[in-house]
Design a protein around this motif. Structure first.
Motif, PDB file in Angstrom:
ATOM      1  N   ILE A 122      60.183 -15.500  96.917  1.00 65.34           N
ATOM      2  CA  ILE A 122      60.146 -14.540  95.810  1.00 65.34           C
ATOM      3  C   ILE A 122      59.754 -13.168  96.330  1.00 65.34           C
ATOM      4  O   ILE A 122      60.370 -12.143  95.999  1.00 65.34           O
ATOM      5  CB  ILE A 122      59.172 -15.013  94.712  1.00 65.34           C
ATOM      6  N   ASP A 123      58.704 -13.126  97.178  1.00 67.45           N
ATOM      7  CA  ASP A 123      58.277 -11.849  97.757  1.00 67.45           C
ATOM      8  C   ASP A 123      59.385 -11.214  98.581  1.00 67.45           C
ATOM      9  O   ASP A 123      59.633 -10.008  98.512  1.00 67.45           O
ATOM     10  CB  ASP A 123      57.042 -12.049  98.636  1.00 67.45           C
ATOM     11  N   LYS A 124      60.044 -12.036  99.374  1.00 75.86           N
ATOM     12  CA  LYS A 124      61.063 -11.519 100.292  1.00 75.86           C
ATOM     13  C   LYS A 124      62.179 -10.796  99.551  1.00 75.86           C
ATOM     14  O   LYS A 124      62.737  -9.803 100.048  1.00 75.86           O
ATOM     15  CB  LYS A 124      61.633 -12.666 101.122  1.00 75.86           C
ATOM     16  N   TYR A 125      62.513 -11.282  98.347  1.00 72.48           N
ATOM     17  CA  TYR A 125      63.658 -10.716  97.649  1.00 72.48           C
ATOM     18  C   TYR A 125      63.306  -9.910  96.401  1.00 72.48           C
ATOM     19  O   TYR A 125      64.208  -9.399  95.737  1.00 72.48           O
ATOM     20  CB  TYR A 125      64.638 -11.837  97.292  1.00 72.48           C
ATOM     21  N   SER A 126      62.004  -9.768  96.074  1.00 69.65           N
ATOM     22  CA  SER A 126      61.670  -9.032  94.857  1.00 69.65           C
ATOM     23  C   SER A 126      60.646  -7.921  95.067  1.00 69.65           C
ATOM     24  O   SER A 126      60.474  -7.079  94.188  1.00 69.65           O
ATOM     25  CB  SER A 126      61.151  -9.990  93.773  1.00 69.65           C
ATOM     26  N   LEU A 127      59.951  -7.897  96.186  1.00 68.67           N
ATOM     27  CA  LEU A 127      58.977  -6.834  96.437  1.00 68.67           C
ATOM     28  C   LEU A 127      59.678  -5.495  96.663  1.00 68.67           C
ATOM     29  O   LEU A 127      60.860  -5.458  97.017  1.00 68.67           O
ATOM     30  CB  LEU A 127      58.128  -7.186  97.671  1.00 68.67           C
ATOM     31  N   PRO A 128      58.934  -4.380  96.508  1.00 63.50           N
ATOM     32  CA  PRO A 128      59.525  -3.070  96.826  1.00 63.50           C
ATOM     33  C   PRO A 128      59.924  -3.013  98.299  1.00 63.50           C
ATOM     34  O   PRO A 128      59.379  -3.731  99.136  1.00 63.50           O
ATOM     35  CB  PRO A 128      58.379  -2.092  96.528  1.00 63.50           C
ATOM     36  N   THR A 129      60.887  -2.160  98.608  1.00 65.34           N
ATOM     37  CA  THR A 129      61.355  -2.049  99.985  1.00 65.34           C
ATOM     38  C   THR A 129      60.520  -1.044 100.771  1.00 65.34           C
ATOM     39  O   THR A 129      59.963  -0.096 100.217  1.00 65.34           O
ATOM     40  CB  THR A 129      62.827  -1.619 100.037  1.00 65.34           C
ATOM     41  N   LEU A 130      60.428  -1.283 102.076  1.00 62.99           N
ATOM     42  CA  LEU A 130      59.731  -0.353 102.965  1.00 62.99           C
ATOM     43  C   LEU A 130      60.504   0.964 102.992  1.00 62.99           C
ATOM     44  O   LEU A 130      61.709   0.970 103.230  1.00 62.99           O
ATOM     45  CB  LEU A 130      59.644  -0.949 104.375  1.00 62.99           C
ATOM     46  N   GLU A 173      51.841   6.100 115.792  1.00 61.37           N
ATOM     47  CA  GLU A 173      50.697   6.511 114.983  1.00 61.37           C
ATOM     48  C   GLU A 173      50.069   5.312 114.267  1.00 61.37           C
ATOM     49  O   GLU A 173      48.853   5.266 114.078  1.00 61.37           O
ATOM     50  CB  GLU A 173      51.143   7.547 113.955  1.00 61.37           C
ATOM     51  N   TYR A 174      50.914   4.368 113.856  1.00 66.50           N
ATOM     52  CA  TYR A 174      50.412   3.206 113.122  1.00 66.50           C
ATOM     53  C   TYR A 174      51.127   1.936 113.572  1.00 66.50           C
ATOM     54  O   TYR A 174      52.273   1.973 114.031  1.00 66.50           O
ATOM     55  CB  TYR A 174      50.595   3.383 111.612  1.00 66.50           C
ATOM     56  N   VAL A 175      50.431   0.817 113.409  1.00 68.18           N
ATOM     57  CA  VAL A 175      50.996  -0.506 113.644  1.00 68.18           C
ATOM     58  C   VAL A 175      51.109  -1.208 112.296  1.00 68.18           C
ATOM     59  O   VAL A 175      50.127  -1.274 111.543  1.00 68.18           O
ATOM     60  CB  VAL A 175      50.118  -1.331 114.597  1.00 68.18           C
ATOM     61  N   VAL A 176      52.288  -1.711 111.994  1.00 71.47           N
ATOM     62  CA  VAL A 176      52.532  -2.416 110.736  1.00 71.47           C
ATOM     63  C   VAL A 176      52.695  -3.899 111.034  1.00 71.47           C
ATOM     64  O   VAL A 176      53.514  -4.289 111.876  1.00 71.47           O
ATOM     65  CB  VAL A 176      53.785  -1.872 110.029  1.00 71.47           C
ATOM     66  N   ALA A 177      51.897  -4.731 110.367  1.00 72.87           N
ATOM     67  CA  ALA A 177      51.985  -6.186 110.523  1.00 72.87           C
ATOM     68  C   ALA A 177      53.043  -6.735 109.582  1.00 72.87           C
ATOM     69  O   ALA A 177      53.105  -6.351 108.407  1.00 72.87           O
ATOM     70  CB  ALA A 177      50.632  -6.823 110.227  1.00 72.87           C
ATOM     71  N   VAL A 178      53.890  -7.633 110.111  1.00 75.55           N
ATOM     72  CA  VAL A 178      55.018  -8.155 109.348  1.00 75.55           C
ATOM     73  C   VAL A 178      54.977  -9.680 109.347  1.00 75.55           C
ATOM     74  O   VAL A 178      54.727 -10.309 110.383  1.00 75.55           O
ATOM     75  CB  VAL A 178      56.355  -7.681 109.956  1.00 75.55           C
ATOM     76  N   VAL A 179      55.212 -10.274 108.186  1.00 70.62           N
ATOM     77  CA  VAL A 179      55.333 -11.721 108.053  1.00 70.62           C
ATOM     78  C   VAL A 179      56.598 -12.033 107.267  1.00 70.62           C
ATOM     79  O   VAL A 179      56.760 -11.573 106.134  1.00 70.62           O
ATOM     80  CB  VAL A 179      54.113 -12.335 107.337  1.00 70.62           C
ATOM     81  N   ARG A 180      57.510 -12.774 107.864  1.00 67.49           N
ATOM     82  CA  ARG A 180      58.750 -13.191 107.209  1.00 67.49           C
ATOM     83  C   ARG A 180      59.479 -12.026 106.547  1.00 67.49           C
ATOM     84  O   ARG A 180      59.937 -12.114 105.409  1.00 67.49           O
ATOM     85  CB  ARG A 180      58.452 -14.278 106.160  1.00 67.49           C
ATOM     86  N   GLY A 181      59.581 -10.930 107.257  1.00 71.58           N
ATOM     87  CA  GLY A 181      60.332  -9.799 106.755  1.00 71.58           C
ATOM     88  C   GLY A 181      59.624  -8.940 105.731  1.00 71.58           C
ATOM     89  O   GLY A 181      60.237  -8.088 105.098  1.00 71.58           O
ATOM     90  N   VAL A 182      58.299  -9.148 105.570  1.00 70.49           N
ATOM     91  CA  VAL A 182      57.515  -8.364 104.612  1.00 70.49           C
ATOM     92  C   VAL A 182      56.365  -7.687 105.349  1.00 70.49           C
ATOM     93  O   VAL A 182      55.615  -8.337 106.087  1.00 70.49           O
ATOM     94  CB  VAL A 182      56.953  -9.261 103.487  1.00 70.49           C
ATOM     95  N   GLY A 234      52.735  -6.052  99.583  1.00 63.31           N
ATOM     96  CA  GLY A 234      53.664  -6.022 100.698  1.00 63.31           C
ATOM     97  C   GLY A 234      54.963  -5.345 100.325  1.00 63.31           C
ATOM     98  O   GLY A 234      55.277  -5.192  99.140  1.00 63.31           O
ATOM     99  N   LYS A 235      55.723  -4.949 101.349  1.00 60.73           N
ATOM    100  CA  LYS A 235      57.011  -4.303 101.125  1.00 60.73           C
ATOM    101  C   LYS A 235      58.072  -4.929 102.025  1.00 60.73           C
ATOM    102  O   LYS A 235      57.820  -5.209 103.199  1.00 60.73           O
ATOM    103  CB  LYS A 235      56.907  -2.797 101.359  1.00 60.73           C
ATOM    104  N   ARG A 236      59.230  -5.143 101.435  1.00 61.05           N
ATOM    105  CA  ARG A 236      60.328  -5.794 102.152  1.00 61.05           C
ATOM    106  C   ARG A 236      60.959  -4.859 103.176  1.00 61.05           C
ATOM    107  O   ARG A 236      61.160  -3.676 102.919  1.00 61.05           O
ATOM    108  CB  ARG A 236      61.413  -6.243 101.173  1.00 61.05           C
TER     109      ARG A 236
END
Length: 255
Positions: A122-130, A173-182, A234-236
């Motif tokens: 659900i998160d993968k396909y419904s969260l806001p996009t990066l 400048e920043y490191v972004v942590a990602v889990v399953r495309g989010v 999170g953001k996709r």
């Protein structure tokens, strides 16, 4: 060890196989190949291992231990006559199904299309996009995370330790942590350091074998940056060049 005849090799085509430890029945490697590749791997032939980018000492050590016990590596051909287009997907699905393998890399596109529960889907396909990044970023895949709400756990997983150029990492400048495309965390690295016990005394060590990798000491990104890249849940990641396939590291504007 037996070998496939030319006739059998021709009929098999591409196949995906498992190597099994006869001492405990544990699958310790999943691979793909043609002809007699499975037998070459099971025998631990040096010329095959040298050509295999997924092989490190753990697999070879396992094969040696089995042979030193007077036993042979068992194997199963899981699927054969696979098209060139499908063989990576079949291998990836099998890698995902057997935890604790000696494969260095995960399955093809596992981080993007691998095993997920219904909430992750659900998160993968419904969260806001990066959004289009406004900063230079390193996106790092940390699929072993158990609790996405635990910011300390996110930080500890994303900061250590990676096979990446220290000089290039320092441009981010920043490191972004990602889990399953989010994207689920954003941190500001203060120092990038070789991954040694002296530099990371709070990380459990067995030896200093990770010195060829690096990690960072840092802090959470400011709230406005966190909101930009992570938000509340999170953001996709939809930009193709930012998606993780096998390499856990993705750079954005760090060249």
């Amino acid at each position: 060890m037996p070998r496939f005849s030319e006739e059998v090799c021709e009929r098999l085509g591409n196949y995906v196989y498992r190597l099994i430890d006869p001492r405990n029945g544990e699958t310790f490697y999943v691979g793909k190949g043609r002809n007699n590749r499975v037998f070459d791997h099971a025998e631990g032939l040096p010329e095959i291992l040298e050509d295999d980018s997924q092989t490190l000492g753990s697999k070879l050590d396992r094969i040696r231990a089995i042979r030193n016990a007077g036993l042979n590596v068992l194997h199963v051909i899981h699927r054969h006559e696979i098209s060139d287009a499908a063989v990576f997907e079949v291998e990836a699905a099998l890698i995902d199904a057997f935890p604790g393998l000696t494969n260095v890399q995960g399955g093809h596109a596992s981080s993007d299309r691998g095993p997920m529960n219904h909430l992750e889907l659900i998160d993968k396909y419904s969260l806001p996009t990066l959004p289009e990044p406004a900063h230079s970023l390193i996106l790092i895949n940390i699929n072993k995370l158990e609790d996405r709400s635990d910011r300390k756990a996110i930080y500890n997983l994303v900061r250590y330790c990676w096979r990446v150029s220290k000089e290039r990492a320092e441009k981010a400048e920043y490191v972004v942590a990602v889990v399953r495309g989010v994207a689920i965390g954003a941190f500001r690295p203060l120092r990038w350091l070789p991954a040694t016990p002296e530099n990371f005394p709070d990380i459990p060590y067995s030896d200093g074998s990770e010195a060829h990798r690096v990690g960072f000491v840092g802090e959470e990104a400011p709230s406005d940056v966190w909101d930009m890249y992570v938000g509340a849940r999170g953001k996709r990641i939809t930009e193709p060049q930012l998606k993780h396939v096998q390499n856990p590291i993705r750079f954005w504007k760090c060249s």
